[in-house]
Motif scaffolding. Structure first.
Motif, PDB file in Angstrom:
ATOM      1  N   PRO A   1       0.827  -1.208   0.000  1.00 21.67           N
ATOM      2  CA  PRO A   1       0.000   0.000   0.000  1.00 21.67           C
ATOM      3  C   PRO A   1       0.856   1.251   0.000  1.00 21.67           C
ATOM      4  O   PRO A   1       1.921   1.284   0.632  1.00 21.67           O
ATOM      5  N   PRO A   2       0.431   2.294  -0.696  1.00 20.01           N
ATOM      6  CA  PRO A   2       1.201   3.541  -0.691  1.00 20.01           C
ATOM      7  C   PRO A   2       1.158   4.195   0.688  1.00 20.01           C
ATOM      8  O   PRO A   2       0.316   3.864   1.531  1.00 20.01           O
ATOM      9  N   ALA A   3       2.051   5.157   0.886  1.00 18.34           N
ATOM     10  CA  ALA A   3       2.138   5.811   2.196  1.00 18.34           C
ATOM     11  C   ALA A   3       0.828   6.508   2.561  1.00 18.34           C
ATOM     12  O   ALA A   3       0.432   6.537   3.729  1.00 18.34           O
ATOM     13  N   GLY A   4       0.159   7.068   1.545  1.00 24.17           N
ATOM     14  CA  GLY A   4      -1.122   7.734   1.816  1.00 24.17           C
ATOM     15  C   GLY A   4      -2.154   6.775   2.386  1.00 24.17           C
ATOM     16  O   GLY A   4      -2.911   7.130   3.303  1.00 24.17           O
ATOM     17  N   ALA A   5      -2.174   5.550   1.877  1.00 26.14           N
ATOM     18  CA  ALA A   5      -3.116   4.549   2.390  1.00 26.14           C
ATOM     19  C   ALA A   5      -2.767   4.161   3.820  1.00 26.14           C
ATOM     20  O   ALA A   5      -3.657   3.952   4.664  1.00 26.14           O
ATOM     21  N   LEU A   6      -1.465   4.066   4.106  1.00 28.20           N
ATOM     22  CA  LEU A   6      -1.035   3.762   5.474  1.00 28.20           C
ATOM     23  C   LEU A   6      -1.416   4.892   6.424  1.00 28.20           C
ATOM     24  O   LEU A   6      -1.800   4.660   7.574  1.00 28.20           O
ATOM     25  N   PHE A   7      -1.306   6.135   5.930  1.00 30.43           N
ATOM     26  CA  PHE A   7      -1.677   7.302   6.726  1.00 30.43           C
ATOM     27  C   PHE A   7      -3.173   7.261   7.054  1.00 30.43           C
ATOM     28  O   PHE A   7      -3.589   7.508   8.194  1.00 30.43           O
TER      29      PHE A   7
ATOM     30  N   HIS B   1      -2.090   8.493  16.402  1.00 27.73           N
ATOM     31  CA  HIS B   1      -1.468   9.784  16.106  1.00 27.73           C
ATOM     32  C   HIS B   1       0.034   9.658  15.863  1.00 27.73           C
ATOM     33  O   HIS B   1       0.595  10.352  15.008  1.00 27.73           O
ATOM     34  N   ALA B   2       0.675   8.792  16.633  1.00 30.68           N
ATOM     35  CA  ALA B   2       2.131   8.650  16.496  1.00 30.68           C
ATOM     36  C   ALA B   2       2.494   8.143  15.106  1.00 30.68           C
ATOM     37  O   ALA B   2       3.421   8.663  14.455  1.00 30.68           O
ATOM     38  N   ALA B   3       1.773   7.144  14.613  1.00 30.31           N
ATOM     39  CA  ALA B   3       2.053   6.611  13.276  1.00 30.31           C
ATOM     40  C   ALA B   3       1.768   7.658  12.202  1.00 30.31           C
ATOM     41  O   ALA B   3       2.510   7.776  11.219  1.00 30.31           O
ATOM     42  N   MET B   4       0.707   8.423  12.376  1.00 32.28           N
ATOM     43  CA  MET B   4       0.390   9.476  11.406  1.00 32.28           C
ATOM     44  C   MET B   4       1.517  10.506  11.341  1.00 32.28           C
ATOM     45  O   MET B   4       1.938  10.916  10.254  1.00 32.28           O
ATOM     46  N   ALA B   5       1.989  10.927  12.520  1.00 29.20           N
ATOM     47  CA  ALA B   5       3.054  11.932  12.560  1.00 29.20           C
ATOM     48  C   ALA B   5       4.326  11.407  11.917  1.00 29.20           C
ATOM     49  O   ALA B   5       5.002  12.121  11.157  1.00 29.20           O
ATOM     50  N   ARG B   6       4.680  10.136  12.214  1.00 28.88           N
ATOM     51  CA  ARG B   6       5.901   9.561  11.627  1.00 28.88           C
ATOM     52  C   ARG B   6       5.803   9.502  10.105  1.00 28.88           C
ATOM     53  O   ARG B   6       6.743   9.860   9.384  1.00 28.88           O
ATOM     54  N   LEU B   7       4.680   9.023   9.598  1.00 29.76           N
ATOM     55  CA  LEU B   7       4.503   8.919   8.142  1.00 29.76           C
ATOM     56  C   LEU B   7       4.551  10.291   7.477  1.00 29.76           C
ATOM     57  O   LEU B   7       5.151  10.459   6.413  1.00 29.76           O
ATOM     58  N   LEU B   8       3.921  11.274   8.112  1.00 27.24           N
ATOM     59  CA  LEU B   8       3.902  12.615   7.525  1.00 27.24           C
ATOM     60  C   LEU B   8       5.303  13.220   7.502  1.00 27.24           C
ATOM     61  O   LEU B   8       5.714  13.821   6.496  1.00 27.24           O
TER      62      LEU B   8
END
Length: 391
Positions: free
Chosen positions: A287-293, A302-309
């Motif tokens: 899956p692309p990073a956007g899908a993971l986000f 929130h932690a995973a969202m911040a790391r991916l961003l």
């Protein structure tokens, strides 16, 4: 002589007859008031219930039965008295006042079922006593309060607003949200209540009037609330801006329902159909990073969202955390743009990661494009990257 004989027979049956015979005497509309008063003290709840439901029973019997030990008897009395509430409330004679006191007592009965019977009888009455309606609407038991809140024409805008501002129980808000033809002011108050069940009921209420700005804020919050999305997709009327925002945050399984709306602009319908087809073609590829986000947002991670961003936007985690701390819609949208994410992710970044207040999020432009210019978004990224600014 025949009448006297009939009365003597009835009196004998009331005193010594079998239960079925006493019930029959208690239920007859022609039974003399003194016999009905006597039967109001019968040892059988079925007999007392028959008296309670008999319109010929004297007010003195009603007063006795209002405190009967059996809730079924009290409910039968409430069912008889409630339809006459408007007349009893203004009665000037002593017997009318006795019946009114009995009804008021039943409206505060300890048994929910008894109070619910009163509410059911009064819920749509156009001339029901206002104080009695307010008492029932403020009941902590929804079996009592909800029918009145939803349907009583006696509740004013001010009454309903008071129930929203200071609800007796949280479910009171949900009951108000389900009321037909809810005004924009009441919808605004519910939308800012932070009561998710009530807001969900508001969005599912097809006749509720909701301001476009309020709807925009709720759509942003709906990014991680599938039930809200389901209601939004099915709302009879959605302004174009709301349609565009919803198209970005709606869950995959609702795309077809949204695309099938007859009021969609052709270009938006086409884009949605493209997303439906792309979803069907998704395979086993990573899956692309956007899908993971998006997945992290749905989990509330929130932690995973911040790391991916931070990773995809090529900025430090501290820069992302600063944008979140500032609750900056412009900074969060710019980070998503820099990361190569779409506006759907930008809405999730604002609503889930940034936890922006309703109405403060940046929504997509008319064509679903970014709400800021490229130059402004680059400037936002530079500000976040500047350690002096972060300090």
């Amino acid at each position: 002589m025949a009448s006297k004989t009939t009365f003597e027979v009835a009196k004998r049956l009331a005193r010594d007859g079998a239960e079925a015979e006493r019930i029959a005497i208690a239920a007859l509309p022609g039974t003399r008031p003194e016999l009905l008063y006597y039967l109001a003290g019968d040892g059988s709840p079925a007999v007392r219930g028959a008296v309670a439901g008999n319109a010929a029973a004297p007010a003195q019997a009603d007063r006795v039965l209002a405190s009967d030990a059996d809730p079924a008897v009290r409910a039968a009395l409430g069912r008889k008295l409630a339809p006459h509430a408007a007349a009893l409330a203004i009665a000037e004679d002593r017997l009318g006042a006795i019946a009114w006191q009995a009804l008021c007592s039943l409206a505060q009965d300890t048994a929910i079922h008894v109070r619910a019977v009163i509410a059911e009888e009064l819920k749509a009455m156009p001339d029901a006593p206002h104080d009695l309606i307010l008492r029932l609407a403020s009941d902590a038991a929804m079996e009592v309060a909800e029918p009145v809140i939803r349907l009583s024409p006696m509740l004013s805008e001010e009454d309903l607003m008071a129930l929203i501002v200071a609800p007796p129980v949280p479910d009171t808000l949900t009951a108000v949200a389900r009321r037909p033809a809810l005004s924009e002011s009441l919808s605004d108050a519910i939308a800012t209540s932070k009561n998710e069940a009530a807001i969900g009921a508001l969005l599912a209420n097809p006749s509720a009037a909701i301001r476009e700005q309020t709807l925009d804020g709720l759509i942003v919050q709906a990014a991680t609330r599938i039930r809200w999305q389901e209601s939004l997709v099915r709302r009879p009327s959605l302004p174009p801006r709301a349609q565009r925002a919803l198209a970005l945050c709606v869950a995959g399984h609702l795309l077809e329902a949204l695309a099938a709306r007859p009021d969609l602009a052709p270009d938006l319908a086409r884009r949605l159909q493209d997303r439906v087809e792309a979803r069907l073609l998704e395979g086993a590829a990573d899956p692309p990073a956007g899908a993971l986000f998006e997945a992290a947002a749905r989990r509330g991670d929130h932690a995973a969202m911040a790391r991916l961003l931070a990773q995809e936007a090529s900025v430090t985690l501290q820069a992302v955390e600063e944008a979140v701390r500032l609750r900056s819609a412009r900074a969060l949208v710019s980070l998503c743009w820099q990361a190569g994410f779409g506006m759907r992710c930008a809405l999730l970044a604002q609503s889930v990661l940034g936890q922006l207040a309703p109405g403060t999020a940046l929504l997509p432009g008319p064509d679903g494009d970014w709400p800021l210019s490229n130059a402004e978004m680059l400037w936002q990224i530079e500000l976040l990257a500047d350690p002096l600014v972060r300090a």
